[in-house]
Every structure is written in structure tokens, then in C-alpha cells.
Design a protein around this motif. Sequence first.
Motif, short mmCIF file in Angstrom:
data_model
loop_
_atom_site.label_atom_id
_atom_site.label_comp_id
_atom_site.label_asym_id
_atom_site.label_seq_id
_atom_site.Cartn_x
_atom_site.Cartn_y
_atom_site.Cartn_z
N ASP A 1 0.70 -1.54 0.24
CA ASP A 1 -0.43 0.27 0.16
C ASP A 1 0.49 1.38 -0.38
OD1 ASP A 1 -2.39 -1.58 2.22
OD2 ASP A 1 -2.82 -1.09 0.22
N THR A 2 2.33 1.10 0.29
CA THR A 2 2.96 2.22 0.02
C THR A 2 2.84 2.84 -1.41
OG1 THR A 2 4.39 1.08 1.74
CG2 THR A 2 5.03 3.06 0.20
N ALA A 3 2.82 4.20 -1.36
CA ALA A 3 2.33 5.25 -2.51
C ALA A 3 2.50 6.26 -1.72
CB ALA A 3 1.32 4.63 -3.36
N VAL A 4 1.87 7.41 -2.95
CA VAL A 4 2.05 8.72 -2.28
C VAL A 4 -0.11 8.02 -3.19
CG1 VAL A 4 2.28 10.85 -3.63
CG2 VAL A 4 3.56 9.77 -3.00
N TYR A 5 -0.75 8.82 -1.95
CA TYR A 5 -2.41 8.69 -2.50
C TYR A 5 -2.54 10.55 -2.68
CZ TYR A 5 -2.67 4.39 -0.41
OH TYR A 5 -1.96 2.49 -0.16
N TYR A 6 -3.51 10.42 -3.77
CA TYR A 6 -3.86 11.52 -4.86
C TYR A 6 -5.34 11.61 -4.16
CZ TYR A 6 0.37 11.95 -6.28
OH TYR A 6 1.77 12.16 -6.93
N CYS A 7 -5.85 13.06 -4.06
CA CYS A 7 -7.86 13.06 -4.25
C CYS A 7 -8.41 13.46 -5.37
CB CYS A 7 -8.14 13.51 -2.58
SG CYS A 7 -7.65 15.48 -2.78
N HIS A 8 -9.09 13.55 -6.39
CA HIS A 8 -9.63 13.65 -7.60
C HIS A 8 -10.95 13.97 -7.79
CE1 HIS A 8 -9.16 13.74 -11.42
NE2 HIS A 8 -10.31 12.67 -11.55
N ALA A 9 -11.34 15.40 -7.54
CA ALA A 9 -12.73 15.84 -8.26
C ALA A 9 -13.49 15.36 -9.71
CB ALA A 9 -12.54 17.16 -7.68
N VAL A 10 -13.45 14.36 -9.60
CA VAL A 10 -13.86 12.73 -11.09
C VAL A 10 -14.73 14.29 -11.89
CG1 VAL A 10 -15.36 11.60 -12.25
CG2 VAL A 10 -14.05 11.49 -9.89
N HIS A 11 -14.24 14.60 -13.03
CA HIS A 11 -15.40 15.32 -13.91
C HIS A 11 -14.96 17.12 -13.94
CE1 HIS A 11 -18.01 12.11 -14.26
NE2 HIS A 11 -18.41 12.49 -13.55
N LEU A 12 -14.45 17.21 -13.01
CA LEU A 12 -13.38 18.69 -12.58
C LEU A 12 -12.12 18.60 -13.36
CD1 LEU A 12 -13.89 21.81 -11.54
CD2 LEU A 12 -13.75 21.25 -9.28
N GLY A 13 -11.51 17.98 -12.95
CA GLY A 13 -10.12 17.69 -13.18
C GLY A 13 -8.85 17.98 -12.49
N ALA A 14 -9.14 17.82 -10.80
CA ALA A 14 -8.83 18.44 -10.17
C ALA A 14 -8.05 17.97 -9.57
CB ALA A 14 -9.48 19.19 -9.34
N TRP A 15 -7.08 17.88 -9.09
CA TRP A 15 -5.69 16.92 -8.56
C TRP A 15 -5.28 18.02 -6.87
CZ3 TRP A 15 -5.45 11.49 -9.00
CH2 TRP A 15 -5.90 11.65 -11.01
N GLY A 16 -4.80 16.89 -5.53
CA GLY A 16 -4.32 17.54 -4.56
C GLY A 16 -2.63 17.41 -4.69
N GLN A 17 -2.10 17.96 -3.97
CA GLN A 17 -0.57 17.55 -4.21
C GLN A 17 0.12 16.26 -3.77
OE1 GLN A 17 -1.32 18.67 -1.33
NE2 GLN A 17 -1.12 17.72 -0.13
N GLY A 18 -0.93 15.18 -3.14
CA GLY A 18 -0.95 13.71 -2.70
C GLY A 18 -0.17 14.14 -0.63
N THR A 19 -0.21 13.13 -0.35
CA THR A 19 0.26 12.50 0.51
C THR A 19 1.13 11.42 0.78
OG1 THR A 19 -0.28 12.65 3.15
CG2 THR A 19 -2.32 12.11 1.50
N GLN A 20 1.56 10.94 1.19
CA GLN A 20 2.58 9.82 1.54
C GLN A 20 1.91 8.93 2.56
OE1 GLN A 20 5.90 9.37 -0.67
NE2 GLN A 20 5.42 6.74 0.40
N VAL A 21 1.99 7.38 1.82
CA VAL A 21 1.72 6.69 3.14
C VAL A 21 2.86 5.29 2.76
CG1 VAL A 21 0.38 4.82 3.26
CG2 VAL A 21 -0.44 7.27 3.48
N THR A 22 3.51 5.71 3.98
CA THR A 22 4.67 4.32 3.69
C THR A 22 4.57 3.15 4.77
OG1 THR A 22 7.08 5.51 2.93
CG2 THR A 22 7.43 3.57 4.32
N VAL A 23 3.78 2.14 4.56
CA VAL A 23 3.69 1.02 5.21
C VAL A 23 5.52 0.35 5.69
CG1 VAL A 23 2.53 -0.85 6.07
CG2 VAL A 23 1.93 0.99 4.67
N SER A 24 6.28 -0.26 6.65
CA SER A 24 7.12 -0.75 6.96
C SER A 24 7.60 -1.05 7.87
CB SER A 24 8.13 0.37 5.81
OG SER A 24 9.75 -0.48 6.83
N SER A 25 7.61 -1.68 8.43
CA SER A 25 8.42 -2.16 9.69
C SER A 25 10.23 -1.48 10.34
CB SER A 25 8.16 -3.57 9.85
OG SER A 25 9.20 -4.91 9.24
#
Length: 114
Positions: A90-114
Motif C-alpha cells: 500500500d506504500t504510495a503517494v495518495y491523491y484525491c481527485h474531483a471527478v469530471h472537474l479534473g482537479a488533483w491534490g498535491q498528494g500525501t505519502q503513505v509508507t507501510v514498513s516495519s
Amino acid sequence: QVQLVESGGGLVQPGGSLRLSCAASGFTFRIYDMSWYRQAPGKERELVAFISSGGGITNYADSVKDRFTISRDNAKNTMYLQMNTLKPEDTAVYYCHAVHLGAWGQGTQVTVSS
């Protein structure tokens, strides 16, 4: 102007949980379908979850089904992604998106690690 701001990412151990938020402004949030995407290093951006404008319809990628929950609070112009039982994949940069508006956020990093 249209703005989407993600927050809530971080480093978590496998099996842990995180809650991402996406604060929207500059448009009529309540009338737009919204979604969460993620992009891992070296991979294409992929759809994680979708929620309709009123919140009554949700869809998930098979890889996160039964672990992630998408929701929204139209009174607060905010969308959420509750992520449980996190895995290293699941480690990735996660982005929110407004469908049909074409807008994106800058992203937030999620890192899953021991």
C-alpha cells in the motif's frame, strides 16, 4: 481557485491504520463525485476508491476492498479514506481527485514498513 489538500499520511507498521483527509475549496464540493488514487514508485497512478456526490455509491479497487473505506462530509467539504490492515504494497503517494472537474491534490505519502 479550485484546491484539494490531502493530509494524514505517514509511516505506519504493517497491520496498522491511517486516515487520510482531502479538504476541498473553490468549487461546489457536494455536487462532484470524488475519488482517491495512489502512485507507487515506478508504477502508474491507480484508482483506489470512488464515492458519488451524495456518498451513496462507493467502489473500491480489489486490492483494498474490505480494508479501506471512503467517505465524505459535504458540510465540511472534506473526503476521507480510512485505511486498515495496511500492507507494504500500500506504500504510495495518495491523491484525491474531483471527478469530471479534473482537479488533483498535491498528494500525501503513505509508507507501510516495519
